[in-house]
Scaffold this motif. Structure first.
Motif, PDB file in Angstrom:
ATOM      1  N   ALA A 270      -4.043  13.266  -6.744  1.00 46.68           N
ATOM      2  CA  ALA A 270      -3.526  12.135  -5.977  1.00 46.68           C
ATOM      3  C   ALA A 270      -4.591  11.470  -5.106  1.00 46.68           C
ATOM      4  O   ALA A 270      -4.505  10.288  -4.800  1.00 46.68           O
ATOM      5  CB  ALA A 270      -2.368  12.602  -5.106  1.00 46.68           C
TER       6      ALA A 270
ATOM      7  N   ASP B  28       0.827  -1.204   0.000  1.00 43.28           N
ATOM      8  CA  ASP B  28       0.000   0.000   0.000  1.00 43.28           C
ATOM      9  C   ASP B  28       0.868   1.264   0.000  1.00 43.28           C
ATOM     10  O   ASP B  28       0.361   2.376  -0.013  1.00 43.28           O
ATOM     11  CB  ASP B  28      -0.879  -0.033   1.263  1.00 43.28           C
ATOM     12  CG  ASP B  28      -2.125   0.820   1.112  1.00 43.28           C
ATOM     13  OD1 ASP B  28      -2.653   0.890  -0.006  1.00 43.28           O
ATOM     14  OD2 ASP B  28      -2.567   1.408   2.114  1.00 43.28           O
ATOM     15  N   SER B  29       2.195   1.070   0.001  1.00 47.67           N
ATOM     16  CA  SER B  29       3.102   2.214   0.087  1.00 47.67           C
ATOM     17  C   SER B  29       2.932   3.146  -1.108  1.00 47.67           C
ATOM     18  O   SER B  29       2.753   2.703  -2.237  1.00 47.67           O
ATOM     19  CB  SER B  29       4.552   1.718   0.132  1.00 47.67           C
ATOM     20  OG  SER B  29       5.410   2.787  -0.192  1.00 47.67           O
ATOM     21  N   LYS B  30       2.958   4.442  -0.819  1.00 50.30           N
ATOM     22  CA  LYS B  30       2.833   5.400  -1.918  1.00 50.30           C
ATOM     23  C   LYS B  30       4.186   5.995  -2.290  1.00 50.30           C
ATOM     24  O   LYS B  30       4.270   6.954  -3.042  1.00 50.30           O
ATOM     25  CB  LYS B  30       1.816   6.484  -1.537  1.00 50.30           C
ATOM     26  CG  LYS B  30       0.415   5.858  -1.484  1.00 50.30           C
ATOM     27  CD  LYS B  30      -0.689   6.752  -0.987  1.00 50.30           C
ATOM     28  CE  LYS B  30      -2.023   5.991  -1.071  1.00 50.30           C
ATOM     29  NZ  LYS B  30      -2.769   5.904   0.178  1.00 50.30           N
TER      30      LYS B  30
END
Ligand code: ATP
Ligand code: MG
Length: 436
Positions: free
Chosen positions: A277, A208-210
């Motif tokens: 975003a 889930d890292s952005k």
């Protein structure tokens, strides 16, 4: 003069006319939810901190760094709710709504997360949240998605994309988790600090890292869809097949893991590319183990939440016909006698014409300034009463748009005249009414 008290960063005031636009959206959503049999539940904005730690998960962004947690005066640790599901499940357990029961529920209200404020991301934001407790699915999973799709149609939103995934059962996830750890361990140098810490405690969260620097190794990671157990696979296939026959398009995104620990099997998000975003407008998933984990009897459940700020922003971007409620009639009252007779007369008119939007001039002012206010109010008609008219129990009725002449009317006839005026000038829906 003393200094102003500043508002809190990331927490917004909702002013008119925006508040009316929110109501319009909320009314529309509520109608759709009601039509599918969902009933409103209202739960506190504050819960024991433990509730969120045990449900959302210790090693999540929300619990690690985003909660508004404080001690109350008796030393209990409380938290402003960062999401609604945990509180609703807690309420279900506290009120005996769980055992051998089914409930379709919805709730709306503010949520609190100490995130970095930016467009579409606030510290106090609002959700409309929908939960179905006691349903094992996949029928309800599909119905929830169909219901949200209907909502987008009703709001005229054509461009939302649905992403789906299955997180499987905990047993399947354990096998998958080991593969993930093995994969990310080979790329320790690329992992950021958060992810390295999560490698042991919660490796799925790394997906889930952005962080763009990690995008490549995240993309190369093994996917959960290759590791599903038979039951989850069958559940997911059944869901997809209902969506297929209902003509709902979706894409399966095996990296969709969601930011909370309690999900199992189905997870989904509705995304837009029109808000930069912050593209997730609505997200949810199944949480079959949460109720038991919080002390209730084992109860399957699924839910989703939509972000109201993001939905309203998207509606603005797509030209949704927001309407501001405006008065039908503005009452001008010039002189002391007129002022004291005006409000009782206005009450009589309200009694006689249900739904009449009548704004009475309060606070005095010359004829001229009252007319200016009448004009600015957007009303189509002014009732004009001075002291002389009050003595004769008469009033002037002046159409404010178009060139029609003022007419002189007895008070007893006012309601009929106003009714006729409204019928001939606003056939069909009035501005500010709900749109269907
Ligand atoms: P994101 O990936 O954008 O952080 P999320 O996965 O954390 O979203 P959820 O916890 O699933 O979001 O909440 C459901 C919805 O609430 C989101 O789809 C989004 O529309 C909205 N939302 C979440 N966090 C915020 C926020 N800080 N400000 C405004 N809206 C939010
Ligand atoms: Mg988030």
């Amino acid at each position: 003069m003393s200094a102003n008290v500043k508002p809190i960063r990331g927490m917004n005031d909702l002013l008119p006319p925006d508040s009316a636009h929110w109501q319009q959206v909320e009314d529309l959503v509520r109608e759709v939810l009601q039509d599918y049999g969902y009933r409103e539940i209202r739960v506190p904005v504050v819960e024991r901190t433990e509730l969120f730690r045990r449900s959302i998960g210790e090693v999540t962004d929300i619990v690690e760094k985003e909660m508004y947690t404080f001690e109350d005066r008796s030393g209990d640790s409380l938290t402003l709710r960062p999401e609604a599901t945990a509180g609703i499940v807690r309420a279900g357990i506290s009120n005996g709504l769980i055992h051998n029961q089914r409930h379709r529920l919805w709730c709306k209200g503010p949520m609190f997360r100490y995130e970095r404020p930016q467009k579409g991301r606030y510290r106090q934001f609002h959700q409309i949240d929908v939960e179905a407790l006691g349903y094992a699915g996949p029928d309800i999973d599909a119905e929830m998605i169909l219901m949200s799709a209907r909502l987008w149609r009703k709001l005229g939103l054509g461009g939302l994309k649905l992403e789906l995934n299955s997180l499987g059962t905990p047993a399947a996830r354990q096998v998958y988790r080991d593969k993930l750890v093995a994969h990310f361990s080979r790329h320790l140098d690329v992992l950021d600090e958060d992810s390295r810490r999560r490698l042991d405690s919660n490796p799925l969260r790394i997906l889930d890292s952005k962080n763009p620097a990690m995008a490549e190794i995240v993309a190369a990671a093994p996917v959960i869809t290759d590791h599903l157990d038979d039951e989850s696979r069958a559940h997911f296939d059944a869901l997809c097949s209902i969506l297929d026959s209902a003509g709902i398009s979706y894409s399966i995104n095996p990296r969709l893991v969601r930011g909370l620990d309690y999900y199992s099997k189905t997870v989904f998000e509705w995304l837009t590319d029109q808000l930069g975003a912050q593209g997730a407008v609505c997200s949810g998933g199944r949480y079959d183990l949460l109720v038991e984990q919080l002390g209730g009897s084992a109860t399957p459940a699924i839910g989703w939440a939509l972000g109201v700020e993001r939905l309203v922003a998207l509606l603005r971007a797509t030209g949704f016909p927001f309407a501001d409620p405006i008065p039908d009639v503005y009452m001008v009252l010039a002189g002391g006698k007129a002022e004291s007779a005006g409000l009782p007369l206005a009450e009589k008119l309200r009694d006689k014409i249900p739904g009449l939007r009548l704004e009475v001039n309060c606070g005095g002012g010359s004829f001229k300034s009252q007319f200016r206010r009448a004009d600015r109010s957007g009303a189509g008609l002014a009732i004009i009463i001075g002291d002389a008219e009050t003595e004769q129990r008469r009033a002037g009725l002046k159409p404010l748009r178009g060139g029609d002449k003022q007419v002189d009317v007895a008070w007893d006839e006012l309601a009929t005249h106003i009714g006729n005026f409204l019928d001939s000038n606003q056939p069909g829906a009035r501005q500010g009414d709900r749109l269907d």
